[in-house]
Design an enzyme around this catalytic site. Sequence first.
Site, mmCIF file in Angstrom:
data_model
loop_
_atom_site.group_PDB
_atom_site.id
_atom_site.type_symbol
_atom_site.label_atom_id
_atom_site.label_comp_id
_atom_site.label_asym_id
_atom_site.label_seq_id
_atom_site.Cartn_x
_atom_site.Cartn_y
_atom_site.Cartn_z
ATOM 1 N N MET A 103 -7.020 40.902 -42.545
ATOM 2 C CA MET A 103 -5.968 40.205 -43.296
ATOM 3 C C MET A 103 -6.191 38.700 -43.318
ATOM 4 S SD MET A 103 -2.113 41.506 -42.984
ATOM 5 C CE MET A 103 -1.541 42.809 -44.047
ATOM 6 N N GLY A 104 -5.466 38.091 -44.211
ATOM 7 C CA GLY A 104 -5.552 36.655 -44.444
ATOM 8 C C GLY A 104 -5.641 36.498 -45.953
ATOM 9 N N ARG A 105 -4.478 36.254 -46.576
ATOM 10 C CA ARG A 105 -4.412 36.358 -48.034
ATOM 11 C C ARG A 105 -5.396 35.426 -48.728
ATOM 12 N NH1 ARG A 105 -1.227 33.929 -51.407
ATOM 13 N NH2 ARG A 105 0.360 33.262 -49.934
ATOM 14 N N ASP B 87 3.503 28.699 -45.724
ATOM 15 C CA ASP B 87 3.473 27.505 -46.585
ATOM 16 C C ASP B 87 4.428 27.633 -47.776
ATOM 17 O OD1 ASP B 87 1.742 29.511 -47.433
ATOM 18 O OD2 ASP B 87 0.327 28.147 -48.362
ATOM 19 N N ASP B 88 4.450 28.789 -48.423
ATOM 20 C CA ASP B 88 5.353 28.960 -49.573
ATOM 21 C C ASP B 88 6.817 28.872 -49.136
ATOM 22 O OD1 ASP B 88 3.416 29.258 -51.530
ATOM 23 O OD2 ASP B 88 3.299 31.429 -51.319
ATOM 24 N N GLY C 55 5.561 37.663 -44.483
ATOM 25 C CA GLY C 55 4.954 38.705 -43.649
ATOM 26 C C GLY C 55 5.298 38.538 -42.172
ATOM 27 N N LYS D 85 -25.454 54.873 -35.513
ATOM 28 C CA LYS D 85 -25.670 55.541 -36.799
ATOM 29 C C LYS D 85 -24.804 55.002 -37.938
ATOM 30 C CE LYS D 85 -22.577 59.400 -35.768
ATOM 31 N NZ LYS D 85 -22.387 60.825 -35.684
ATOM 32 N N TYR D 86 -23.875 54.097 -37.631
ATOM 33 C CA TYR D 86 -22.993 53.620 -38.706
ATOM 34 C C TYR D 86 -23.022 52.102 -38.831
ATOM 35 C CZ TYR D 86 -20.577 58.149 -38.616
ATOM 36 O OH TYR D 86 -20.262 59.478 -38.677
ATOM 37 N N LYS E 180 5.152 29.755 -39.405
ATOM 38 C CA LYS E 180 4.788 31.143 -39.128
ATOM 39 C C LYS E 180 3.707 31.617 -40.075
ATOM 40 C CE LYS E 180 5.466 33.962 -41.790
ATOM 41 N NZ LYS E 180 5.748 34.875 -42.930
ATOM 42 N N THR E 181 2.729 32.290 -39.654
ATOM 43 C CA THR E 181 1.869 33.176 -40.441
ATOM 44 C C THR E 181 0.637 33.556 -39.610
ATOM 45 O OG1 THR E 181 0.506 33.541 -42.398
ATOM 46 C CG2 THR E 181 0.707 31.254 -41.734
ATOM 47 N N TYR F 142 -1.921 45.229 -40.816
ATOM 48 C CA TYR F 142 -0.587 45.586 -40.314
ATOM 49 C C TYR F 142 -0.632 45.932 -38.822
ATOM 50 C CZ TYR F 142 0.139 45.513 -45.282
ATOM 51 O OH TYR F 142 0.170 45.085 -46.592
ATOM 52 N N ASP G 290 -1.987 34.311 -40.818
ATOM 53 C CA ASP G 290 -3.162 33.826 -41.558
ATOM 54 C C ASP G 290 -3.728 32.522 -40.978
ATOM 55 O OD1 ASP G 290 -2.497 35.953 -43.110
ATOM 56 O OD2 ASP G 290 -2.252 34.849 -44.974
ATOM 57 N N ARG H 198 0.304 42.616 -36.899
ATOM 58 C CA ARG H 198 1.375 41.679 -37.263
ATOM 59 C C ARG H 198 2.634 41.828 -36.410
ATOM 60 N NH1 ARG H 198 2.217 41.119 -43.620
ATOM 61 N NH2 ARG H 198 3.391 43.029 -43.240
ATOM 62 N N ARG I 245 10.441 38.496 -49.193
ATOM 63 C CA ARG I 245 9.624 37.493 -49.876
ATOM 64 C C ARG I 245 10.345 36.871 -51.077
ATOM 65 N NH1 ARG I 245 4.502 37.010 -47.979
ATOM 66 N NH2 ARG I 245 3.553 38.795 -46.941
HETATM 67 P P1 FBP Z 1 2.664 35.385 -44.822
HETATM 68 O O1 FBP Z 1 1.785 34.374 -45.494
HETATM 69 O O2 FBP Z 1 3.968 35.566 -45.473
HETATM 70 O O3 FBP Z 1 2.780 35.104 -43.356
HETATM 71 O O4 FBP Z 1 1.973 36.832 -44.912
HETATM 72 C C1 FBP Z 1 0.657 36.987 -44.571
HETATM 73 C C2 FBP Z 1 0.142 38.386 -44.818
HETATM 74 O O5 FBP Z 1 0.130 39.141 -43.628
HETATM 75 C C3 FBP Z 1 -1.239 38.322 -45.449
HETATM 76 O O6 FBP Z 1 -2.232 38.241 -44.457
HETATM 77 C C4 FBP Z 1 -1.263 39.565 -46.283
HETATM 78 O O7 FBP Z 1 -2.113 39.430 -47.393
HETATM 79 C C5 FBP Z 1 0.155 39.699 -46.739
HETATM 80 O O8 FBP Z 1 0.950 39.098 -45.759
HETATM 81 C C6 FBP Z 1 0.564 41.139 -46.915
HETATM 82 O O9 FBP Z 1 1.840 41.171 -47.447
HETATM 83 P P2 FBP Z 1 2.784 42.440 -47.419
HETATM 84 O O10 FBP Z 1 3.371 42.514 -46.049
HETATM 85 O O11 FBP Z 1 3.812 42.120 -48.433
HETATM 86 O O12 FBP Z 1 1.955 43.642 -47.714
#
Ligand code: FBP
Length: 551
Positions: free
Chosen positions: A250-252, A175-176, A81, A242-243, A202-203, A425, A205, A428, A145
Site C-alpha cells: 500500500m501507499g496510494r 494531506d487531503d 484510511g 522455486k517461486y 495520520k496516514t 489492509y 503512507d 492498517r 472519506r
Molecule cells: P489515507 O491517505 O487516507 O491515510 O489512506 C491511505 C490508504 O491506506 C492507501 O495506502 C490506500 O491506497 C487507500 O488508503 C485505500 O483506501 P480504502 O481504504 O478506501 O480502500
Amino acid sequence: MDLSPLQEARYQYSPKLPATLAGAADRIAVEFGKPTEAMADMDALKAIFPKTYGKPVATFKTGSNPAMGKRLTVGVILSGGQAPGGHNVIAGLFDGLKRGNPESRLIGFKGGPGGLVDDKYAELDAALVDEYRNTGGFDIIGSGRTKIETPEQFGKSAETARRRSLDAVVVIGGDDSNTNAALLAEYFVANGLSTAVIGVPKTIDGDLKNDAIETSFGFDTATKTYAELIGNIERDAASARKYWHFIKLMGRSASHIALECALACRPNVCLVSEEVEAKGFTLAQVTESVCDSIVARAAKGLDFGVALIPEGLIEFIPEFKKLISSLNEILAANDAAAKGLPGGDARADFVAGKLERHLSDLYRSLPADIRRQLVMDRDPHGNVQVSRIETEKLVIAMVERRLAELAAAGTYKGTFSSQNHFFGYEGRCAFPSNFDSDYCYGLGFAAWALIANGLSGYLSSVRNLTAPASRWIAGGVPLTSMMNMERRHGSRKPVIRKALVELDGKPFMAFAAKRAEWASETRYRFPGAIQYYGPTEVCDTVTETLKLERS
Ligand code: FBP
C-alpha cells in the site's frame, strides 16, 4: 467482545509523553516562533486564507500557564484510511482535556467528516475510551472519506459546531483531510465562530511529513507488520527455492512503505515509483529492470526471489499517467453514460473508443482485468483507487512475456514460477507499536494543549522522534505553512504538499547503494513480528526511514 491476552495486556500499557506535557496542566506553557510562509504560491494562499495564513510555529515548554484549566467541549473526527494509533490520539486528547478540567467533554463524530456535516456523534466518556486504549483500528467512531467542499457542507458543519457549542474540532487525517481542516478553520473564523480546528498527521503512507512533521502516525506499525510478512516470505522463498514472489504494498502515491520494507528486509527487487517517474521509464523498461534480477539469479541457479511493488507505481509511469488522466477526464465528462453501461468490460470498451490513438493502443495492450480496474469509480477526492488495481499481476504478466522472449533468444535459461501478494489492509489496524502508541498519545495530548491555548489552523506536532519519548518536542505547525497550489480537477486548489520519496534523500540513497548486490545475491533480513514487551532496542526502535532521515 472477547479479549485476547495481548489486548488485556495492552490496556495496562501507559504511553510515554514528552516531559513538557507530562506535568500538571498549568505547567504547560507555549512559545511562538516567527510568522510562517506557505511552501509556495504565498499570495494566492494569503488570499484564500486571510484570517489564518502565516501563524507562527508553537512549541510547548515547561512554565506557568493558568489558561490550561479551561472547560472545553471538543469534537473529534477520524478521516480517511485506518492507521494504527488513531485510538491513542483520541485517548491522549481525552486525557489532556480531563487533566485541564474534569468537566471538559469530548464527542466523536461518526463515520468521518460526514458525521460533522450531519451532526452524527457519540459521547466519548472514560469507560468507552478505556476500551480502545492502545488498540488498532478506527472503530471507536468509524472513519470516512467525505470531503467537505460545498458551501452547504461548510454551512452545515458550522451549524453543528454552534449546536454542540464546540470549542474545537480535531481532524485526524492525511494531506487531503488536513487541507480540508485548514479550509474549515478559515471558514469558522470568517463566519464569526469561535470553534478552533486542529489537525493530526495520520496516514500509513508516510507522505504527510516535512521539516516540522517527522512522520505521520501509523507508518511505523504498518511497515513493521508488512516487513514481518515479507521476511517470512523471503525465508519461505529461500527454503523452497522455486517461486518468485511479487508483493504489492500500500501507499496510494508515495513509495515510502515499499522503500522502508526494502531497507528492513533487503529483497531482490524494490521498485520506487518516484524514480520510475524521474527517469521517464516505460512499462517495458520497468519490466526489464525486474527481469535483470531474475536472469542474473537464474544464471547462479537461484530461480527464486522477492520483488516489492509500490501500490502507486502505475500512476508514476509517464505513459500510464497520461492514460489515467485521460481516463479521468473521459469518465468525468461522460459520467452518466459510463455508469449506465452494464459492467466493467462495456465501460472499458466505451472509454477505449474515446482515447487518443497511442493511449488507446496502450490501454488495449493491457490484461483485461487491469483494463476493467482502471475504469472503476474514483474516490471522493477524484483519485484512482490504486489499491484495487492489481499492479503486481500486471508486472508478473509483463515479466512472463519478456522472459519468454529472452529464453527464445537464449539469454535466459531459468524456470520462472510466480506468486502474487498484496499487503495493505493487513497492516492498517494492527495493535500500534510502542512507538505509535506513544507518538499518537502525544499528538492527541498536544492537540488538547493547542486548543487550550486558543490556537486554530494548526497541525499537532511531536518531534525529535529518534530520542527517548521524554525528550520529544511537542507543539503545533500552522497548516498554511505546509501548503501550495496544485491543479486538481481542472482548477488550481490549495493543498498540503504531499511528501514523495526524495531521490537525493538518505533512505533512497541507502537503498540505491545496496540494490545491485541484493538483486543478484540472497541478502534477506528477517525483522520478525512487532514486539511490545522486552528489550528496548527490540520494542522501541523506529523505522529505518526515520533513523536515516534524522541521522
Ligand atoms: P489515507 O491517505 O487516507 O491515510 O489512506 C491511505 C490508504 O491506506 C492507501 O495506502 C490506500 O491506497 C487507500 O488508503 C485505500 O483506501 P480504502 O481504504 O478506501 O480502500
